[in-house]
Design a protein around this motif. Structure first.
Motif, mmCIF file in Angstrom:
data_model
loop_
_atom_site.group_PDB
_atom_site.id
_atom_site.type_symbol
_atom_site.label_atom_id
_atom_site.label_comp_id
_atom_site.label_asym_id
_atom_site.label_seq_id
_atom_site.Cartn_x
_atom_site.Cartn_y
_atom_site.Cartn_z
ATOM 1 N N GLN A 93 0.830 -1.203 0.000
ATOM 2 C CA GLN A 93 0.000 0.000 0.000
ATOM 3 C C GLN A 93 0.867 1.257 0.000
ATOM 4 N N THR A 94 1.975 1.210 0.712
ATOM 5 C CA THR A 94 2.907 2.328 0.701
ATOM 6 C C THR A 94 3.497 2.513 -0.690
ATOM 7 N N LEU A 95 3.850 1.405 -1.336
ATOM 8 C CA LEU A 95 4.422 1.469 -2.677
ATOM 9 C C LEU A 95 3.410 1.990 -3.693
ATOM 10 N N LYS A 96 2.148 1.619 -3.530
ATOM 11 C CA LYS A 96 1.106 2.140 -4.417
ATOM 12 C C LYS A 96 0.967 3.654 -4.255
ATOM 13 N N GLY A 97 1.079 4.119 -3.004
ATOM 14 C CA GLY A 97 1.022 5.551 -2.762
ATOM 15 C C GLY A 97 2.179 6.280 -3.430
ATOM 16 N N PHE A 98 3.375 5.714 -3.318
ATOM 17 C CA PHE A 98 4.549 6.304 -3.971
ATOM 18 C C PHE A 98 4.358 6.344 -5.485
ATOM 19 N N PHE A 99 3.812 5.248 -6.042
ATOM 20 C CA PHE A 99 3.622 5.193 -7.488
ATOM 21 C C PHE A 99 2.622 6.259 -7.938
ATOM 22 N N GLY A 100 1.569 6.467 -7.134
ATOM 23 C CA GLY A 100 0.597 7.502 -7.464
ATOM 24 C C GLY A 100 1.246 8.870 -7.505
ATOM 25 N N GLU A 101 2.141 9.148 -6.562
ATOM 26 C CA GLU A 101 2.827 10.435 -6.519
ATOM 27 C C GLU A 101 3.735 10.603 -7.742
ATOM 28 N N ILE A 102 4.433 9.539 -8.111
ATOM 29 C CA ILE A 102 5.293 9.595 -9.293
ATOM 30 C C ILE A 102 4.457 9.814 -10.545
ATOM 31 N N PHE A 103 3.308 9.144 -10.603
ATOM 32 C CA PHE A 103 2.474 9.278 -11.784
ATOM 33 C C PHE A 103 1.885 10.687 -11.881
ATOM 34 N N ALA A 104 1.629 11.321 -10.728
ATOM 35 C CA ALA A 104 1.183 12.718 -10.745
ATOM 36 C C ALA A 104 2.245 13.595 -11.400
ATOM 37 N N THR A 179 -5.389 3.020 -6.901
ATOM 38 C CA THR A 179 -6.242 1.914 -6.476
ATOM 39 C C THR A 179 -6.360 0.894 -7.603
ATOM 40 N N ALA A 180 -6.603 -0.350 -7.240
ATOM 41 C CA ALA A 180 -6.669 -1.425 -8.234
ATOM 42 C C ALA A 180 -7.946 -1.364 -9.074
ATOM 43 N N LYS A 181 -8.983 -0.709 -8.549
ATOM 44 C CA LYS A 181 -10.230 -0.581 -9.297
ATOM 45 C C LYS A 181 -10.869 0.765 -8.983
ATOM 46 N N HIS A 182 -11.901 1.114 -9.721
ATOM 47 C CA HIS A 182 -12.552 2.410 -9.523
ATOM 48 C C HIS A 182 -13.105 2.505 -8.097
ATOM 49 N N THR A 184 -15.099 5.300 -5.880
ATOM 50 C CA THR A 184 -15.767 6.600 -5.844
ATOM 51 C C THR A 184 -15.416 7.385 -4.588
ATOM 52 N N ASP A 185 -15.355 6.705 -3.449
ATOM 53 C CA ASP A 185 -15.041 7.389 -2.194
ATOM 54 C C ASP A 185 -13.634 7.988 -2.230
ATOM 55 N N MET A 186 -12.699 7.261 -2.797
ATOM 56 C CA MET A 186 -11.328 7.752 -2.875
ATOM 57 C C MET A 186 -11.233 8.978 -3.781
ATOM 58 N N ILE A 187 -11.964 8.931 -4.907
ATOM 59 C CA ILE A 187 -11.969 10.066 -5.830
ATOM 60 C C ILE A 187 -12.618 11.283 -5.178
ATOM 61 N N SER A 188 -13.711 11.063 -4.440
ATOM 62 C CA SER A 188 -14.377 12.162 -3.729
ATOM 63 C C SER A 188 -13.447 12.791 -2.699
ATOM 64 N N GLU A 189 -12.664 11.950 -2.036
ATOM 65 C CA GLU A 189 -11.703 12.444 -1.050
ATOM 66 C C GLU A 189 -10.661 13.346 -1.712
ATOM 67 N N ALA A 190 -10.201 12.943 -2.907
ATOM 68 C CA ALA A 190 -9.219 13.747 -3.640
ATOM 69 C C ALA A 190 -9.824 15.081 -4.062
ATOM 70 N N HIS A 191 -11.077 15.053 -4.540
ATOM 71 C CA HIS A 191 -11.755 16.300 -4.940
ATOM 72 C C HIS A 191 -11.907 17.235 -3.752
ATOM 73 N N LYS A 192 -12.248 16.684 -2.600
ATOM 74 C CA LYS A 192 -12.421 17.490 -1.393
ATOM 75 C C LYS A 192 -11.108 18.166 -1.007
ATOM 76 N N LYS A 193 -10.013 17.433 -1.094
ATOM 77 C CA LYS A 193 -8.718 17.999 -0.737
ATOM 78 C C LYS A 193 -8.299 19.072 -1.735
ATOM 79 N N ALA A 194 -8.557 18.811 -3.020
ATOM 80 C CA ALA A 194 -8.178 19.775 -4.058
ATOM 81 C C ALA A 194 -9.004 21.050 -3.974
ATOM 82 N N SER A 195 -10.168 20.976 -3.341
ATOM 83 C CA SER A 195 -11.054 22.138 -3.228
ATOM 84 C C SER A 195 -10.973 22.798 -1.850
ATOM 85 N N ALA A 196 -9.947 22.481 -1.079
ATOM 86 C CA ALA A 196 -9.815 23.020 0.280
ATOM 87 C C ALA A 196 -9.659 24.538 0.243
ATOM 88 N N ALA A 197 -9.900 25.174 1.392
ATOM 89 C CA ALA A 197 -9.955 26.634 1.463
ATOM 90 C C ALA A 197 -8.571 27.284 1.328
#
Length: 205
Positions: A93-104, A179-182, A184-197
């Motif tokens: 799970q840590t490695l998946k997080g790192f990969f997501g950051e690299i892919f960003a 994530t290995a599959k779609h 929705t909750d994870m995507i909503s969490e990302a949208h919430k963070k990106a829209s922070a004040a």
């Protein structure tokens, strides 16, 4: 301005990922959809592996520099490489997080966000994740199996634009979810963070 080599530049990415952009009616959001052509995966894989290795090489180098001189007063402890097992011994799970950051970073440097093609990712922020490095040292000393660690706080990736003098004229805060599959909750969490004040990224410093 000194040209920086973009470590996330992928030469064959346009063959591997199709790219389409759409915009919301109120012009507040732009959505970029990337779809993989699995038949092209073998072409890109070796280049992608090299990018991941370079990204972690930065964190590994920083960790070794931080180790500095020995703190053993009588030299009774043998010196070891503090980056041993990084990142391969860490939890998946840590490695998946790192990969997501690299892919960003890959997206920032290869897909011209906001119609600018000069974004640069100078360093990946997982180099500042002490919880992971502490856990790595623990499993290196004990031989225990790695456990999933809390994610690093703040943004996942920062990209910058510079003018001809080398001065920063823009920044891009990226949030990645891997994530290995779609999910929705994870995507909503990302949208919430990106829209922070907060207007500016908390990781600017």
């Amino acid at each position: 301005m000194k040209e920086r080599q973009k470590i996330t530049r992928l030469n064959g990415i346009s063959k591997w990922l199709s790219n389409s952009v759409s915009e919301s009616e109120d012009k507040q959001y732009t959505h970029r959809l990337l779809k993989e052509d699995k038949n092209q995966r073998d072409i890109i894989l070796s280049e992608l592996i090299l990018i991941v290795q370079k990204a972690h090489g930065d964190a590994r180098s920083r960790l070794c520099k931080l180790a500095g001189n020995s703190l053993a007063p009588f030299g009774e402890f043998s010196e070891s490489d503090p980056s041993e097992g990084y990142p391969e011994r860490l939890h998946i799970q840590t490695l998946k997080g790192f990969f997501g950051e690299i892919f960003a970073g890959i997206i920032a440097e290869n897909f011209s966000p906001f119609e600018h093609d000069d974004w640069e990712v100078p360093a990946f922020l997982f180099r500042f994740h002490p919880v992971v490095f502490q856990h790595l040292e623990f499993i290196n000393q004990t031989g225990e199996t790695a456990k999933n660690q809390p994610g690093r706080t703040g943004d996942d990736c920062l990209a910058f634009r510079r003018n001809i003098k080398g001065e920063i004229i823009g920044y891009l805060a990226c949030e990645a979810k891997c994530t290995a599959k779609h999910d929705t909750d994870m995507i909503s969490e990302a949208h919430k963070k990106a829209s922070a004040a907060n207007i500016k990224s908390v990781d600017i410093l």
